[in-house]
Design an enzyme around this catalytic site. Sequence first.
Site, short mmCIF file in Angstrom:
data_model
loop_
_atom_site.label_atom_id
_atom_site.label_comp_id
_atom_site.label_asym_id
_atom_site.label_seq_id
_atom_site.Cartn_x
_atom_site.Cartn_y
_atom_site.Cartn_z
N ASN A 44 0.46 2.08 -6.44
CA ASN A 44 1.13 2.02 -7.58
C ASN A 44 2.36 2.76 -7.44
O ASN A 44 3.01 3.36 -8.39
CB ASN A 44 0.43 2.59 -8.81
CG ASN A 44 -0.85 1.71 -8.98
OD1 ASN A 44 -2.16 2.18 -8.73
ND2 ASN A 44 -0.58 0.41 -9.26
N LYS A 132 -8.83 -2.51 0.85
CA LYS A 132 -7.31 -1.90 1.59
C LYS A 132 -7.17 -0.76 2.13
O LYS A 132 -6.84 -0.69 3.14
CB LYS A 132 -6.39 -2.21 0.45
CG LYS A 132 -4.91 -2.31 0.95
CD LYS A 132 -4.01 -2.34 -0.05
CE LYS A 132 -2.64 -1.78 0.08
NZ LYS A 132 -1.61 -1.97 -1.03
N HIS A 152 1.70 -9.12 -0.21
CA HIS A 152 2.39 -9.78 0.43
C HIS A 152 1.55 -10.88 1.23
O HIS A 152 1.70 -11.86 1.42
CB HIS A 152 3.52 -8.92 1.42
CG HIS A 152 4.24 -8.18 0.62
ND1 HIS A 152 5.45 -8.47 -0.19
CD2 HIS A 152 4.58 -6.78 0.58
CE1 HIS A 152 5.90 -7.59 -0.68
NE2 HIS A 152 5.60 -6.49 -0.48
#
Length: 259
Positions: A44, A132, A152
């Site tokens: 973030n 992730k 992405h």
Amino acid sequence: MSSKKPGLRIDQILRLLRQAYGPREWKAGRDPLSTLIATVLSQNTSDANSHRAFSSLTAAFPTWEDVAEAEDTEIVRAIRIGGLGETKAARIKSILQQIKESRGSLDLRFLKELRPADAKEWLKGLPGVGPKTAGCVLLFSLGQPVLPVDTHILRVSRRLGLIDSRVNAEKAHDVLEDIIPPGQIYEFHLQMIEHGRKVCLSQRPRCRICPLQPVCPSAEHYLSRDSQDRSAAISGLPRRGTGSRIAGMSSPKRRGTNR
């Protein structure tokens, strides 16, 4: 999704991306624990701010043991520039404490001896660590064929038809790992992120200059939409999504609405 064998499609996609952006060969990154903490700090926030926060943290505390023993307020002060300082400080402290309790030290190099799937599951057992973050540690620090999927990669993979549009980010990790040859995961990760940042943008993908246009099933749709926008701009008509209002006219206010 394309009827081509997944491996052949991946080869073709990477060949075209390689021609556009150059080759990407694996380079050893930080040690596993440093990569883990750096990835937590990257959540973030921008890359620039996360790098500053990591540099500030390591300048303030010479070792990760020092961070583990520090007060939360001291960690917050060191990483404040990265945003969400209190949340990330508490998470980092909890991660370090759990590793120390579980392993007796803060050395994560033992993960190299585990099967990638087992190493990923061990990391996901730490506070706030998802697929992730686990993937970043295993791929960049240990060279294991584990794919971290960011926004992405998720967007570009959907548009290329590699994954269904209904597949969420967490599930996409497993789906993409199943179709990408292990030796190509590192390059796939870097090439897809660069392509997503430079060409396959979220709102207005630049399909006219896209090197993947010949193999992208979404290209026709976005090119058609772009042509409609260009025609509307030339004729002076409002673009799609702007409604029927003529430029310069304000829409009537509605009563009782709160948006």
